[in-house]
Design a protein around this motif. Sequence first.
Motif, PDB file in Angstrom:
ATOM      1  N   TRP A  23      67.830  57.894-103.045  1.00 42.87           N
ATOM      2  CA  TRP A  23      68.866  58.900-102.806  1.00 42.87           C
ATOM      3  C   TRP A  23      70.052  58.737-103.757  1.00 42.87           C
ATOM      4  CZ3 TRP A  23      68.989  63.312-100.011  1.00 42.87           C
ATOM      5  CH2 TRP A  23      67.898  63.564 -99.182  1.00 42.87           C
ATOM      6  N   LYS A  24      70.124  57.613-104.470  1.00 45.78           N
ATOM      7  CA  LYS A  24      71.178  57.426-105.467  1.00 45.78           C
ATOM      8  C   LYS A  24      70.811  58.067-106.810  1.00 45.78           C
ATOM      9  CE  LYS A  24      72.603  53.012-103.404  1.00 45.78           C
ATOM     10  NZ  LYS A  24      72.741  51.540-103.637  1.00 45.78           N
ATOM     11  N   GLU A  25      69.586  58.565-106.927  1.00 47.97           N
ATOM     12  CA  GLU A  25      69.093  59.102-108.192  1.00 47.97           C
ATOM     13  C   GLU A  25      69.378  60.602-108.308  1.00 47.97           C
ATOM     14  OE1 GLU A  25      65.260  56.032-108.230  1.00 47.97           O
ATOM     15  OE2 GLU A  25      64.967  58.176-107.924  1.00 47.97           O
ATOM     16  N   THR A  26      69.706  61.035-109.519  1.00 50.07           N
ATOM     17  CA  THR A  26      69.871  62.451-109.829  1.00 50.07           C
ATOM     18  C   THR A  26      68.829  62.832-110.867  1.00 50.07           C
ATOM     19  OG1 THR A  26      72.249  62.376-109.413  1.00 50.07           O
ATOM     20  CG2 THR A  26      71.431  64.220-110.722  1.00 50.07           C
ATOM     21  N   TYR A  27      67.986  63.805-110.536  1.00 50.51           N
ATOM     22  CA  TYR A  27      66.863  64.153-111.405  1.00 50.51           C
ATOM     23  C   TYR A  27      67.258  65.264-112.367  1.00 50.51           C
ATOM     24  CZ  TYR A  27      64.744  61.433-107.756  1.00 50.51           C
ATOM     25  OH  TYR A  27      64.486  60.422-106.865  1.00 50.51           O
ATOM     26  N   VAL A  28      66.995  65.020-113.638  1.00 50.62           N
ATOM     27  CA  VAL A  28      67.298  66.004-114.686  1.00 50.62           C
ATOM     28  C   VAL A  28      66.025  66.500-115.369  1.00 50.62           C
ATOM     29  CG1 VAL A  28      69.558  64.980-115.102  1.00 50.62           C
ATOM     30  CG2 VAL A  28      67.610  64.257-116.514  1.00 50.62           C
ATOM     31  N   GLY A  29      64.928  65.769-115.175  1.00 53.55           N
ATOM     32  CA  GLY A  29      63.677  66.130-115.839  1.00 53.55           C
ATOM     33  C   GLY A  29      63.157  67.464-115.367  1.00 53.55           C
ATOM     34  N   SER A  30      62.886  68.367-116.294  1.00 53.32           N
ATOM     35  CA  SER A  30      62.394  69.698-115.950  1.00 53.32           C
ATOM     36  C   SER A  30      61.119  69.593-115.112  1.00 53.32           C
ATOM     37  CB  SER A  30      62.094  70.492-117.218  1.00 53.32           C
ATOM     38  OG  SER A  30      63.195  70.485-118.107  1.00 53.32           O
ATOM     39  N   ASP A  31      61.039  70.401-114.050  1.00 53.49           N
ATOM     40  CA  ASP A  31      59.812  70.382-113.252  1.00 53.49           C
ATOM     41  C   ASP A  31      58.609  70.788-114.091  1.00 53.49           C
ATOM     42  OD1 ASP A  31      61.067  69.491-111.007  1.00 53.49           O
ATOM     43  OD2 ASP A  31      61.172  71.432-110.011  1.00 53.49           O
ATOM     44  N   ARG A  32      58.783  71.778-114.933  1.00 53.45           N
ATOM     45  CA  ARG A  32      57.724  72.110-115.894  1.00 53.45           C
ATOM     46  C   ARG A  32      58.335  72.282-117.274  1.00 53.45           C
ATOM     47  NH1 ARG A  32      52.139  75.234-115.576  1.00 53.45           N
ATOM     48  NH2 ARG A  32      52.112  73.789-113.830  1.00 53.45           N
ATOM     49  N   THR A  33      57.745  71.589-118.238  1.00 55.46           N
ATOM     50  CA  THR A  33      58.115  71.818-119.634  1.00 55.46           C
ATOM     51  C   THR A  33      56.957  72.536-120.321  1.00 55.46           C
ATOM     52  OG1 THR A  33      57.227  69.704-120.447  1.00 55.46           O
ATOM     53  CG2 THR A  33      59.513  69.728-119.696  1.00 55.46           C
ATOM     54  N   ILE A  34      57.327  73.438-121.205  1.00 56.69           N
ATOM     55  CA  ILE A  34      56.357  74.144-122.038  1.00 56.69           C
ATOM     56  C   ILE A  34      56.822  73.994-123.477  1.00 56.69           C
ATOM     57  CG2 ILE A  34      55.285  76.359-122.598  1.00 56.69           C
ATOM     58  CD1 ILE A  34      55.779  77.186-119.681  1.00 56.69           C
ATOM     59  N   SER A  35      55.940  73.454-124.308  1.00 55.49           N
ATOM     60  CA  SER A  35      56.269  73.210-125.710  1.00 55.49           C
ATOM     61  C   SER A  35      55.281  73.939-126.602  1.00 55.49           C
ATOM     62  CB  SER A  35      56.223  71.712-126.032  1.00 55.49           C
ATOM     63  OG  SER A  35      57.124  70.979-125.234  1.00 55.49           O
ATOM     64  N   LEU A  36      55.776  74.428-127.725  1.00 57.24           N
ATOM     65  CA  LEU A  36      54.929  75.026-128.743  1.00 57.24           C
ATOM     66  C   LEU A  36      55.035  74.181-130.003  1.00 57.24           C
ATOM     67  CD1 LEU A  36      55.667  78.830-128.300  1.00 57.24           C
ATOM     68  CD2 LEU A  36      53.713  77.522-127.436  1.00 57.24           C
ATOM     69  N   VAL A  37      53.891  73.675-130.439  1.00 51.35           N
ATOM     70  CA  VAL A  37      53.808  72.861-131.647  1.00 51.35           C
ATOM     71  C   VAL A  37      53.206  73.714-132.757  1.00 51.35           C
ATOM     72  CG1 VAL A  37      52.745  70.833-132.716  1.00 51.35           C
ATOM     73  CG2 VAL A  37      53.563  70.721-130.342  1.00 51.35           C
ATOM     74  N   GLN A  38      53.861  73.746-133.899  1.00 47.96           N
ATOM     75  CA  GLN A  38      53.341  74.460-135.069  1.00 47.96           C
ATOM     76  C   GLN A  38      52.722  73.444-136.018  1.00 47.96           C
ATOM     77  OE1 GLN A  38      54.471  78.113-135.569  1.00 47.96           O
ATOM     78  NE2 GLN A  38      52.519  78.102-136.667  1.00 47.96           N
ATOM     79  N   THR A  39      51.601  73.801-136.632  1.00 45.41           N
ATOM     80  CA  THR A  39      50.961  72.901-137.579  1.00 45.41           C
ATOM     81  C   THR A  39      51.161  73.393-139.003  1.00 45.41           C
ATOM     82  OG1 THR A  39      48.752  73.884-137.846  1.00 45.41           O
ATOM     83  CG2 THR A  39      49.167  72.629-135.813  1.00 45.41           C
ATOM     84  N   ALA A  40      50.855  72.530-139.953  1.00 50.67           N
ATOM     85  CA  ALA A  40      51.031  72.875-141.362  1.00 50.67           C
ATOM     86  C   ALA A  40      50.163  74.054-141.769  1.00 50.67           C
ATOM     87  CB  ALA A  40      50.720  71.660-142.240  1.00 50.67           C
ATOM     88  N   LEU A  41      48.998  74.234-141.124  1.00 51.70           N
ATOM     89  CA  LEU A  41      48.104  75.346-141.438  1.00 51.70           C
ATOM     90  C   LEU A  41      48.424  76.588-140.613  1.00 51.70           C
ATOM     91  CD1 LEU A  41      44.650  73.534-141.847  1.00 51.70           C
ATOM     92  CD2 LEU A  41      46.395  74.051-143.574  1.00 51.70           C
ATOM     93  N   GLY A  42      49.530  76.550-139.850  1.00 48.23           N
ATOM     94  CA  GLY A  42      49.962  77.722-139.120  1.00 48.23           C
ATOM     95  C   GLY A  42      49.391  77.861-137.726  1.00 48.23           C
ATOM     96  N   ARG A  43      48.633  76.905-137.269  1.00 47.48           N
ATOM     97  CA  ARG A  43      48.085  76.952-135.916  1.00 47.48           C
ATOM     98  C   ARG A  43      49.180  76.656-134.895  1.00 47.48           C
ATOM     99  NH1 ARG A  43      43.506  72.834-138.022  1.00 47.48           N
ATOM    100  NH2 ARG A  43      41.925  74.308-138.765  1.00 47.48           N
ATOM    101  N   VAL A  44      48.909  77.007-133.646  1.00 43.01           N
ATOM    102  CA  VAL A  44      49.870  76.803-132.561  1.00 43.01           C
ATOM    103  C   VAL A  44      49.188  76.016-131.440  1.00 43.01           C
ATOM    104  CG1 VAL A  44      51.312  77.911-130.820  1.00 43.01           C
ATOM    105  CG2 VAL A  44      51.130  78.917-133.094  1.00 43.01           C
TER     106      VAL A  44
END
Length: 430
Positions: free
Chosen positions: A268-289
């Motif tokens: 109960w002393k803890e405060t949570y900041v971590g997003s419940d869901r994260t969504i990330s988009l990674v781009q590659t050198a060849l243009g893929r996602v």
Amino acid sequence: PGAAPVADPAAGRRRLGATMAGVPFERRSTVRVGIVGYGNRGAGMIGHFLSLPGVRVNAVCDPVRDKAEKAAAAVAAAGQPAPAVYANGENDFEKLCARTDLDLVYVATPWETHFPIARAAMLGGKHVGVECPVAMRLDELWELVDLSEQTRRHCMQLENCCYGRNEMRVLRMAHAGRFGRLLHGAGAYNHDLRALMFSPTYYEGPWRRRWHTQLKGDLYPNHGFGPVAMYMDINRGDRAVSISSFGTPALGLAEYRREHVPSGDPSWKETYVGSDRTISLVQTALGRVIRLEHDVSTPHPYSRVNSLGGTRGVFEDYPARIYLEPDHTDDQWADFSAYAAEFDHWLWKEHADPPGAHGGMDYLMVYRLMQCMRLGLPPDFDVYDAATWTAPVPLSHASINAQGAPQEIPDFTRGAWQRARSGVDSVKPA
């Protein structure tokens, strides 16, 4: 890291040792292993090391003496000589890493300890295999890369999901061109861990839950990123260039605590900041996602998403389904198992019913690593993969703090990614 982009700690720094890409292990008849950490993961994995011929566990370590002694008892029960036991405090792993009768140190400890143990192992002349994630900071990832090159020791992220049956089949199909030219992929760690993170006994202390009080981003990208990176030959002809991340509010853990945890509990002393869901988009050198997701704080059936798409079709997992031209023309998902006979990896054909948890992929990962070490082959993945697959931990946090602004993913290979080479899609040794 704060709202500003994460500065690359290696910018302008020259390589101090030759690349470790494609470097084989020294051939040996027996692989001598030291195990650090005997919690849930270590206890679940030790049996795989002990079950394989030509593998000997010479030392075990855990700061909880009872756990270290249980590890030693497991070694003795397997008929091997009693291992050395290291249980004198949090830093006793340093003495294990200094031994002269070990070839590999296996690390299954809380995340914040992965970096110092891997560092000590390589400085002590050992190869090291680390559970996910390999480190938590960008400067630590670069130091592991530099140390691997300087010491000529491999530092591997032991990503078991790369050895899943579906993942290996998709990998072989991708390399055979069945998806055409690759365009996009997705991976995730969506796993409801609320009860386990508040359990007083499951984890050794609250270390995993407390990361949700420190970082907003994707804390555990490796299970999703690793397999897709292998499909796309990341660090083997393509590379991950940038990441943009977005996160929801952090509500799930506090809500679960309110409903299930007594008011006097230390959490109960803890405060949570971590997003419940994260969504990330990674781009590659060849243009893929590549899309990455992380969610361990809300109700959700287990899913690693595990998707791959190209100009000839698409695969999606959970449940497994596929649509490929010219095989399918009716806009209906088809049976993925129809491709098993032709495209299952040789490891799955050789071990049709592998033992152990996680559908057998833990066993196959250890089997293959021990095979590579005994036969003097290069590992299926290396320190560059470990650093790349883990980089979303600090970088997604920075991107979320910067309202989704792209963050540069360093080229940990320093240009060697442009050279094609094998990975998990390996040839069966003669």
